[in-house]
Enzyme design. Sequence first.
Site, PDB file in Angstrom:
ATOM      1  N   CYS A 199       1.088   7.349   3.725  1.00 50.47           N
ATOM      2  CA  CYS A 199      -0.835   6.826   4.602  1.00 50.47           C
ATOM      3  C   CYS A 199       0.201   7.389   6.410  1.00 50.47           C
ATOM      4  O   CYS A 199      -1.199   8.085   7.117  1.00 50.47           O
ATOM      5  CB  CYS A 199      -0.406   5.381   4.691  1.00 50.47           C
ATOM      6  SG  CYS A 199       1.004   4.497   5.059  1.00 50.47           S
ATOM      7  N   HIS A 238       0.470  -0.443   6.363  1.00 50.06           N
ATOM      8  CA  HIS A 238      -0.263   0.547   5.766  1.00 50.06           C
ATOM      9  C   HIS A 238      -1.402   1.264   6.922  1.00 50.06           C
ATOM     10  O   HIS A 238      -1.495   0.093   8.399  1.00 50.06           O
ATOM     11  CB  HIS A 238      -1.101  -0.028   4.515  1.00 50.06           C
ATOM     12  CG  HIS A 238      -2.276   1.267   4.172  1.00 50.06           C
ATOM     13  ND1 HIS A 238      -1.665   1.538   3.265  1.00 50.06           N
ATOM     14  CD2 HIS A 238      -3.254   1.473   3.838  1.00 50.06           C
ATOM     15  CE1 HIS A 238      -2.476   3.037   2.419  1.00 50.06           C
ATOM     16  NE2 HIS A 238      -3.314   2.659   3.519  1.00 50.06           N
ATOM     17  N   HIS A 246      -7.418   7.323   4.293  1.00 49.20           N
ATOM     18  CA  HIS A 246      -6.879   7.070   4.577  1.00 49.20           C
ATOM     19  C   HIS A 246      -6.037   7.341   3.102  1.00 49.20           C
ATOM     20  O   HIS A 246      -6.224   7.619   1.912  1.00 49.20           O
ATOM     21  CB  HIS A 246      -6.073   5.801   4.489  1.00 49.20           C
ATOM     22  CG  HIS A 246      -6.736   4.974   3.050  1.00 49.20           C
ATOM     23  ND1 HIS A 246      -5.941   4.091   2.604  1.00 49.20           N
ATOM     24  CD2 HIS A 246      -7.880   4.883   2.416  1.00 49.20           C
ATOM     25  CE1 HIS A 246      -7.310   3.172   1.540  1.00 49.20           C
ATOM     26  NE2 HIS A 246      -7.519   3.798   1.560  1.00 49.20           N
TER      27      HIS A 246
END
Length: 422
Positions: free
Chosen positions: A339, A384, A396
């Site tokens: 991420c 994240h 993402h």
Amino acid sequence: MNRARKIAACCLVGGMVLTSTPLLTEASALSGVSTILSDKVVLEDSSLFAGVSGVVADYLTSSAEVNVHTVQAVAAQKDSEKAEEEKDVTEEQAAAEAAKVDAEDVSNLCVAKVEDFVYVRSKPNTDARVRGKLYKKNVAKILKVKGDWYKIQSGNLKGYVSADYVVVGNGEALKSAGTRYAKVTTETLRVRKKASTKSEVLGLVPQDEDIIVKAEKDGWVKVSVEEGKGWVSTDYVELHTEYTHGETVKEEKARLKKEEEERAAAEAAAQQAIANGVTSESSSSGSSSSGSSSSSGSGSTNTTAPSSSTGSSVASYACRFVGNPYRWGGTSLTNGADCSGFVMSVYAAFGISLPHSSSALRSVGRGVSTNEMQPGDIICYSGHVGIYIGGGSMVHASNPRTGIRITSNIHYRTILAVRRIF
């Protein structure tokens, strides 16, 4: 024992005359003798009973020895119990003192009860000079009470704030204002589905990441990561609670100036990168696409940055890689990224250097509210990050199963911060 019942004894022991005129018909009578003796002398040597014949001497010796040991054991037990009682009292007092300190600490703390901010002034009136601001959920320590005003200190900010805009001594408000984090202290932390080393691994978190703690129990903490909520051992994390504080007028000016300089530098770097035709990776690097996409069916190898440096262009560029694989620790937009590696590499195409860490990305650029989000903004969650593309959606690098994808609801998890680079 039959012999003992028929014996009458008379002896002098320790200055005490023991006469037994009646027959000793029960052994319990000797028990009483040994008890008396044990109170007067330490009966460790059978020679003390040299004047006592036969079974009486044997019985008195053994019974007395047993009794002495019993007395000693009882005394030791009493000492132990007394020590435990004293320990309990000490611990209770310590706990009471600690609770008292905690109560005092809470009673001296306040939380800003505002939607945006409240001014902190040099004196307790609305005409006094502004020294700084307390923002929503900022925490401050109360130094003095003066009428309807509190003299507070929050970070480097010290001054007076109206009592109407703060909540004082409220543990729940303070808890709500703080965020409990677990900082990873090992190279790769395994997040498990249950609080056990035998439980299935849900996901991985790299060293130095800060992940939000949802609950704590028996050496484990429940945390939130992209794969969901799981448990990590406290052996591999450092727990801490973070509060936000107010800022002085000087600090606010310095922050705004720094943010503007960084924005201008980022814009210039992006323009220069575009003018030079710089790409994050060679388009000939190939693709090893895997996973599914909610918008395009296959991964992309076109890594040339678009001709504009706006946030919309960042978002558009990021979407080109939907369908490409997720790879733990990776930074390749075509062959796999995690991420933070994905966000880092997307912005690198615009000449912007960002950290490869989801928690570190929470402090880059400048913060904006979720109501002010624009395409290109970085959305930060616990463990994240993603890039906002507008319409309540983001792109993402999600997880190994789905790869780089678009999620249509950015509020599927709690948003910790939104950061704007341009």
